[in-house]
Write a protein that holds these residues in place. Sequence first.
Motif, PDB file in Angstrom:
ATOM      1  N   LYS A   1       0.781  -1.124  -0.047  1.00 56.05           N
ATOM      2  CA  LYS A   1      -0.054   0.011  -0.028  1.00 56.05           C
ATOM      3  C   LYS A   1       0.865   1.229  -0.046  1.00 56.05           C
ATOM      4  O   LYS A   1       0.652   2.193  -0.713  1.00 56.05           O
ATOM      5  CB  LYS A   1      -1.149   0.044   1.142  1.00 56.05           C
ATOM      6  CG  LYS A   1      -2.053  -0.857   1.020  1.00 56.05           C
ATOM      7  CD  LYS A   1      -3.114  -0.808   2.308  1.00 56.05           C
ATOM      8  CE  LYS A   1      -4.298  -1.697   2.013  1.00 56.05           C
ATOM      9  NZ  LYS A   1      -5.008  -1.531   3.410  1.00 56.05           N
ATOM     10  N   THR A   2       1.833   1.320   0.779  1.00 62.43           N
ATOM     11  CA  THR A   2       2.670   2.346   0.842  1.00 62.43           C
ATOM     12  C   THR A   2       3.548   2.574  -0.370  1.00 62.43           C
ATOM     13  O   THR A   2       3.714   3.908  -0.979  1.00 62.43           O
ATOM     14  CB  THR A   2       3.777   2.344   2.088  1.00 62.43           C
ATOM     15  OG1 THR A   2       4.151   1.117   1.935  1.00 62.43           O
ATOM     16  CG2 THR A   2       2.937   2.538   3.320  1.00 62.43           C
ATOM     17  N   LEU A   3       3.962   1.557  -1.059  1.00 68.42           N
ATOM     18  CA  LEU A   3       4.485   1.584  -2.359  1.00 68.42           C
ATOM     19  C   LEU A   3       3.800   2.065  -3.193  1.00 68.42           C
ATOM     20  O   LEU A   3       4.215   2.926  -4.144  1.00 68.42           O
ATOM     21  CB  LEU A   3       5.352   0.037  -2.714  1.00 68.42           C
ATOM     22  CG  LEU A   3       5.926   0.000  -4.094  1.00 68.42           C
ATOM     23  CD1 LEU A   3       7.193   0.723  -3.987  1.00 68.42           C
ATOM     24  CD2 LEU A   3       6.025  -1.525  -4.477  1.00 68.42           C
ATOM     25  N   ASN A   4       2.690   1.501  -3.294  1.00 62.77           N
ATOM     26  CA  ASN A   4       1.489   2.142  -4.442  1.00 62.77           C
ATOM     27  C   ASN A   4       1.206   3.470  -4.133  1.00 62.77           C
ATOM     28  O   ASN A   4       1.247   4.319  -5.207  1.00 62.77           O
ATOM     29  CB  ASN A   4       0.311   1.265  -4.239  1.00 62.77           C
ATOM     30  CG  ASN A   4      -0.772   1.402  -5.314  1.00 62.77           C
ATOM     31  OD1 ASN A   4      -0.285   1.936  -6.563  1.00 62.77           O
ATOM     32  ND2 ASN A   4      -2.065   1.236  -5.175  1.00 62.77           N
ATOM     33  N   THR A   5       1.330   4.064  -2.922  1.00 61.03           N
ATOM     34  CA  THR A   5       1.088   5.596  -2.716  1.00 61.03           C
ATOM     35  C   THR A   5       2.154   6.367  -3.219  1.00 61.03           C
ATOM     36  O   THR A   5       1.891   7.277  -3.807  1.00 61.03           O
ATOM     37  CB  THR A   5       0.606   5.779  -1.250  1.00 61.03           C
ATOM     38  OG1 THR A   5      -0.477   4.752  -1.071  1.00 61.03           O
ATOM     39  CG2 THR A   5       0.303   6.983  -0.964  1.00 61.03           C
ATOM     40  N   GLY A   6       3.411   5.617  -2.939  1.00 60.51           N
ATOM     41  CA  GLY A   6       4.401   6.514  -3.179  1.00 60.51           C
ATOM     42  C   GLY A   6       4.494   6.642  -4.644  1.00 60.51           C
ATOM     43  O   GLY A   6       5.012   7.746  -5.376  1.00 60.51           O
ATOM     44  N   LEU A   7       4.384   5.697  -5.311  1.00 58.67           N
ATOM     45  CA  LEU A   7       4.363   5.565  -6.944  1.00 58.67           C
ATOM     46  C   LEU A   7       3.375   6.478  -7.514  1.00 58.67           C
ATOM     47  O   LEU A   7       3.608   7.280  -8.465  1.00 58.67           O
ATOM     48  CB  LEU A   7       4.449   4.320  -7.434  1.00 58.67           C
ATOM     49  CG  LEU A   7       5.431   3.334  -7.270  1.00 58.67           C
ATOM     50  CD1 LEU A   7       5.041   1.758  -7.879  1.00 58.67           C
ATOM     51  CD2 LEU A   7       6.603   3.781  -7.857  1.00 58.67           C
ATOM     52  N   ALA A   8       2.433   6.603  -7.011  1.00 58.77           N
ATOM     53  CA  ALA A   8       1.175   7.413  -7.371  1.00 58.77           C
ATOM     54  C   ALA A   8       1.517   8.986  -7.280  1.00 58.77           C
ATOM     55  O   ALA A   8       1.372   9.797  -8.283  1.00 58.77           O
ATOM     56  CB  ALA A   8      -0.121   7.066  -6.774  1.00 58.77           C
ATOM     57  N   ILE A   9       2.316   9.118  -6.170  1.00 57.51           N
ATOM     58  CA  ILE A   9       2.714  10.614  -6.126  1.00 57.51           C
ATOM     59  C   ILE A   9       3.656  11.029  -6.845  1.00 57.51           C
ATOM     60  O   ILE A   9       3.840  12.137  -7.593  1.00 57.51           O
ATOM     61  CB  ILE A   9       3.099  10.767  -4.367  1.00 57.51           C
ATOM     62  CG1 ILE A   9       1.942  10.738  -3.438  1.00 57.51           C
ATOM     63  CG2 ILE A   9       3.590  12.071  -4.242  1.00 57.51           C
ATOM     64  CD1 ILE A   9       2.160  10.413  -2.023  1.00 57.51           C
ATOM     65  N   PHE A  10       4.773   9.928  -6.962  1.00 58.99           N
ATOM     66  CA  PHE A  10       5.569  10.358  -8.036  1.00 58.99           C
ATOM     67  C   PHE A  10       5.182  10.365  -9.405  1.00 58.99           C
ATOM     68  O   PHE A  10       5.668  11.313 -10.031  1.00 58.99           O
ATOM     69  CB  PHE A  10       6.902   9.029  -8.067  1.00 58.99           C
ATOM     70  CG  PHE A  10       8.102   9.199  -8.947  1.00 58.99           C
ATOM     71  CD1 PHE A  10       8.939  10.142  -8.737  1.00 58.99           C
ATOM     72  CD2 PHE A  10       7.890   8.482  -9.980  1.00 58.99           C
ATOM     73  CE1 PHE A  10       9.915  10.272  -9.600  1.00 58.99           C
ATOM     74  CE2 PHE A  10       8.883   8.515 -10.941  1.00 58.99           C
ATOM     75  CZ  PHE A  10       9.857   9.626 -10.784  1.00 58.99           C
ATOM     76  N   ASP A  11       4.511   9.498  -9.933  1.00 59.11           N
ATOM     77  CA  ASP A  11       3.828   9.653 -11.198  1.00 59.11           C
ATOM     78  C   ASP A  11       2.880  10.992 -11.232  1.00 59.11           C
ATOM     79  O   ASP A  11       3.112  11.766 -12.363  1.00 59.11           O
ATOM     80  CB  ASP A  11       2.699   8.548 -11.349  1.00 59.11           C
ATOM     81  CG  ASP A  11       2.264   8.529 -12.895  1.00 59.11           C
ATOM     82  OD1 ASP A  11       2.828   8.625 -13.794  1.00 59.11           O
ATOM     83  OD2 ASP A  11       0.904   8.152 -13.110  1.00 59.11           O
ATOM     84  N   GLY A  12       2.162  11.551 -10.396  1.00 63.05           N
ATOM     85  CA  GLY A  12       1.553  12.758 -10.409  1.00 63.05           C
ATOM     86  C   GLY A  12       2.489  13.963 -10.499  1.00 63.05           C
ATOM     87  O   GLY A  12       2.347  14.815 -11.227  1.00 63.05           O
ATOM     88  N   VAL A  13       3.904  13.935  -9.695  1.00 61.76           N
ATOM     89  CA  VAL A  13       4.589  14.997  -9.756  1.00 61.76           C
ATOM     90  C   VAL A  13       5.212  15.085 -11.146  1.00 61.76           C
ATOM     91  O   VAL A  13       5.468  16.046 -11.796  1.00 61.76           O
ATOM     92  CB  VAL A  13       5.748  14.897  -8.614  1.00 61.76           C
ATOM     93  CG1 VAL A  13       7.036  15.705  -9.011  1.00 61.76           C
ATOM     94  CG2 VAL A  13       5.149  15.047  -7.393  1.00 61.76           C
TER      95      VAL A  13
END
Length: 79
Positions: free
Chosen positions: A52-64
């Motif tokens: 879950k934390t990995l998925n959240t981190g990747l989503a934030i990185f993708d958004g930036v």
Amino acid sequence: MTSKNPLTIEVIRLQKKAVKEEIEVQKKVISQNLKCIFNPEEDRSSHILSFKTLNTGLAIFDGVLFGFKIISRLRKLFR
């Protein structure tokens, strides 16, 4: 009304008590089912939590990254 067991006040009391107990059991079952539906217990195992934390981190990185791409394209458009 002819039946083998005549209805007496004691029989009616026993039937009423049995029905009340059944209603209480059904109330407990219904409330337990509603708790499971609306407040499911989350699985707190470590590998699920890390995904879950990995998925959240990747989503934030993708958004930036997407935001930077849009800004750079807008800058090129207005030059």
